[in-house]
Motif scaffolding. Structure first.
Motif, short mmCIF file in Angstrom:
data_model
loop_
_atom_site.label_atom_id
_atom_site.label_comp_id
_atom_site.label_asym_id
_atom_site.label_seq_id
_atom_site.Cartn_x
_atom_site.Cartn_y
_atom_site.Cartn_z
N LEU A 96 11.63 -40.53 10.01
CA LEU A 96 11.15 -39.21 9.55
C LEU A 96 9.74 -39.32 8.99
N PRO A 97 8.88 -38.30 9.16
CA PRO A 97 9.16 -36.97 9.68
C PRO A 97 9.10 -36.85 11.20
N ALA A 98 9.05 -37.92 11.93
CA ALA A 98 9.11 -37.80 13.39
C ALA A 98 10.54 -37.48 13.82
N PHE A 99 10.68 -36.59 14.77
CA PHE A 99 11.98 -36.32 15.40
C PHE A 99 13.03 -35.81 14.42
N ILE A 100 12.64 -34.76 13.69
CA ILE A 100 13.58 -34.04 12.84
C ILE A 100 14.62 -33.36 13.73
N GLY A 101 15.84 -33.25 13.23
CA GLY A 101 16.86 -32.45 13.92
C GLY A 101 17.67 -33.27 14.91
N ALA A 102 18.22 -32.60 15.91
CA ALA A 102 19.20 -33.21 16.80
C ALA A 102 18.54 -34.13 17.82
N GLU A 103 19.31 -35.10 18.27
CA GLU A 103 18.96 -35.96 19.41
C GLU A 103 17.62 -36.68 19.27
N PRO A 104 17.38 -37.34 18.17
CA PRO A 104 16.09 -38.01 18.01
C PRO A 104 15.85 -39.12 19.04
N TYR A 105 16.89 -39.80 19.50
CA TYR A 105 16.64 -40.88 20.48
C TYR A 105 16.18 -40.31 21.81
N ARG A 106 16.75 -39.17 22.20
CA ARG A 106 16.28 -38.54 23.42
C ARG A 106 14.83 -38.11 23.27
N LYS A 107 14.51 -37.53 22.12
CA LYS A 107 13.13 -37.10 21.89
C LYS A 107 12.18 -38.30 21.85
N ALA A 108 12.64 -39.41 21.27
CA ALA A 108 11.80 -40.61 21.20
C ALA A 108 11.53 -41.13 22.61
N LYS A 109 12.55 -41.11 23.45
CA LYS A 109 12.37 -41.54 24.84
C LYS A 109 11.37 -40.62 25.54
N GLU A 110 11.50 -39.33 25.32
CA GLU A 110 10.58 -38.38 25.97
C GLU A 110 9.14 -38.57 25.52
N ARG A 111 8.95 -38.88 24.22
CA ARG A 111 7.59 -39.04 23.72
C ARG A 111 7.01 -40.40 24.11
N GLY A 112 7.88 -41.34 24.48
CA GLY A 112 7.37 -42.65 24.88
C GLY A 112 6.90 -43.51 23.72
#
Lengths: 291, 291, 291, 291
Positions: free
Chosen positions: A204-220
């Motif tokens: 935090l504060p990166a990837f607040i909320g649901a599915e942070p691992y999916r968002k992390a993968k998307e952001r690379g």
């Protein structure tokens, strides 16, 4: 950080408030005249020219239990009246009572139970509450009561939250959300009356909320992390207690990020729980001081 | 990652495109029939059942320079025509030409100049461009030309950007923003025609934009970080090459975060530059594959 | 650790000796009656039931310089006579004078000079002494005197050591060996009369002695490290101030280990120097307490 | 490193031997003509001018099981006869059978059992053998057979070792010593016939032998570590698979070092086991190549 075992005749004193000259001298004189010997002392001022002051002192005092009322009276007159400071005093031979709320993911839950059994966490665990039954047998094999409180379908969680509040009321000193996948309502947080500690599976504060691992993968990103914080009514915005990160690569799928993140989550949560249980964490607005 | 020195008679081949059976066999047969011996081979498919394919091969080939036209023709007919793949081939005895853009903060700038002088970066540095004159003497003491291009006051940066583009045109293979505090316009990025690498002083996507250390202090994080990425017209949103973090505490002021972050910034940037210079980084949408 | 700038009217008091009840109270009362306000306080006992006691207090006192003799007299009667404790008091507006000894490798040397110029190290640097001339120009470009003292050939180093001792005598408060490749004799260490800090390019106690990176490669370790320690007459056996490690792989040659280790060396050394300069490090037998 | 699940119709080919031109081409052509599609490819030469060559290829091949004899024959004639290389081919849908030997400390043992139950380790666990009975109930609650083999008193371990060899014979593909506190004899290691992986509770080669945490405390190190390695008849000298470290301070007792080290031990061991199970680790003399 010293060993976390419960220590007879040791007290932990937390003091905070407006910084003023002479606090250290007043506190240490108080402990000395109450026949205590200081074994650990931490102090922090966020602005030496007149900001907030924070102090944690652990002292040894023979026959502590008998002396507590007297020491408390002295603290009240010396610190509260004399300096307008807030204080709290805990007997370090008494474990804090920790309830764990969990869902299907069991890695953080089992890690806490196992650390507790090893004697690595100075807490008692009066209950685990889950909205799933999957972990019931595991939890009970540690000798810990397990309660199943299914989530109420729909947006109104008040029925299931009321059931959980009934279980907790008077029985616990703090609550740990060990990958509990329900969002607690502001009403719950107000009524629970004890600190609630969460583990969020991102830095935090990166990837607040649901599915942070999916968002992390998307952001690379090239590192993933986990964050343990006190829960407030602002989702994932409460005061951070502890964080950590681990290196990943382009070749890691979102599922692999989740697998590797699970290790970071359980370590970060266990450190936050240990430090909270040892009265090392002071909340100050949206920050924490961790001694 | 092997030593970064320039290697005579070594070529680096990058291949990417749609994954298909037989690519590895085709590439390795091609290298063998062109009398090359493979010394490093990395390969990645983002989806084995038909996604994107990425490959980096370093091979040794006596008299490489003379053979390059022939090898390139073979690559074009074998990979581009035969497999519809994109490829690029670089001679590893030729350093990439790196321009550095900087402002007042000199820690990333000087670190790159030092590492280059030590022989740790396989690049040449034809110029440093800054909107301040403070670093001129330091830069020139490394034998590197320094150009001062003051920022145009007001929102229209086109005059100063045009001046920078004139300096860069034809002279550089990539540009590094070593804490360059001006936002480059989309027009600049389009016209510059070479990759631009930035160092951002936070663990992206946390604390995008200005003053990340102040924001980190306000949020009360327990780690700070730095991120090196390719610059796109979306501020701080380009493909990430490298990131790292370092532990901080409640006692660290925003100024102290900046001091400690400076160490992370220069390490992260130097790794990103090294990997880019060694052709280890492949861009794919908003991601990077780092071999 | 707060920012390292020199702070007017701030004093740092170090106290150590046999643990006894009432030390904290006595010290804080002393500071209060001398009109000081405590801004940082650290304390450690290695055995609460009667071991050794260590304390570091930073306090602000208007007109500190004028008050120092009085405060010192009070410390002497209160702590030395009253408690049989050792103490030292330093004025934090006065930088410690640091000499650097170096050889051909310049990464640690230049890193210290550059951090000093940035204002990140609260020291002055009256001289750099080297047994090679390679760094002379670089050192002088930082405005620091450079002295070349060639190593005496053969096992008897007494001539060159005598020359170095002449340069240091009375001019420095501590000495840093920034990859100085000569072993200092016990006589030198005895006569130099100030602390000597070394950086060793391994994670001690692994790979004591010469060529640690070659030995690390031979052993096949997966991490390499660096160690900063006080120098004693036992080679690489002195009290450790700071250590760190970095991940490597089978593909890294010994030269690559040295290149990557250089980054760890300069970070570890700079932290050790900062902490020593801020009076954060107390030696106790072969250990250090780092506050 | 991709997800560790068992993958039907995927084979892993390991090739090693003397480096020669054309190996990559030969291997990839072989896979292509056997209708395989390469999904991962790693390659390493320790000396491009004629040292040792190591390669790991994972390929997908429909109906792999039926094709294995044919592929193996092709490998034998192409690689063994044609290039004088050693090779091994494993079917990645078949889990390796892992026996765990343990003593009283259960943190590494339970961690492996948990990770296995979560599906994070591509192995089967046919048995846990311990010289103590303490973990029997825990182990069996995971559905894993537990065998108690008391250590023979005195220096001659041959009776208990013979009992263990009987249990293992033919039933396991590798053995993990999860803090097993008995030293295995050279005879045992010779007769067991499968790789044996140990976790040592220090950053080897520092603190070889017994009680590394006590030794670490005595030396005053600022980091502690753990090392997983293949067991050879030289105690703690076998090829290192994985290592890691964690920061400690002067305030940590030897017991606290052990508590914090336990976390590093279980992570390091789990990574070593995962990589071994995925055929990522190649032994070469006293080194490992980890792809």
């Amino acid at each position: 950080m010293p060993a976390p075992h419960l220590r007879p005749d040791h007290a932990c004193l937390i003091v905070h408030g407006k910084d003023q000259p002479g606090i250290v001298a007043a506190v240490s004189a108080l402990i000395t005249r109450n026949r205590g010997n200081i074994v650990a002392f931490d102090q922090y001022s966020d602005d030496p020219t007149g900001g907030a002051y924070f102090q944690r002192v652990v002292f040894h005092r023979p026959d502590l239990a008998a002396a507590l009322p007297e020491i408390r009276a002295d603290l009240e007159s010396t610190l509260a009246s004399g300096f307008d400071l807030q204080w709290s005093l805990t007997d370090q031979s008494t474990p804090k009572r920790m309830a764990i709320l969990a869902s299907k993911q069991d890695h953080c839950l089992l890690d806490l139970l196992w650390r507790h059994r090893r004697g690595d966490l100075p807490v008692s665990i009066p209950m685990v509450v889950s909205n799933h039954t999957t972990a019931a047998e595991d939890v009970r094999s540690f000798g810990v009561p397990f309660f199943h409180v299914p989530s109420t379908p729909g947006p109104d969680k008040s029925a299931s939250e009321a059931r959980i509040l009934d279980l907790l009321a008077g029985n616990v000193d703090f609550v740990v959300l060990a990958r509990y996948m329900q969002i607690l309502s502001p009403e719950f947080l107000e009524r629970v009356g004890v600190p609630v500690i969460n583990i969020h599976h991102s830095f935090l504060p990166a990837f607040i909320g649901a599915e942070p691992y999916r968002k992390a993968k998307e952001r690379g990103v090239k590192l993933i992390g986990a964050t343990s914080h006190y829960v407030t009514s602002d989702l994932d915005e409460g005061p951070i207690i502890e964080q950590d990160t681990v290196r990943v690569t382009h070749a890691d799928s979102a599922a692999e990020l989740a697998r590797r993140g699970a290790d970071v989550e359980r370590q970060v949560l266990s450190r936050a729980v240990l430090w909270h249980a040892e009265d090392r964490v002071i909340r100050h607005g949206n920050h924490t001081i961790v001694f």
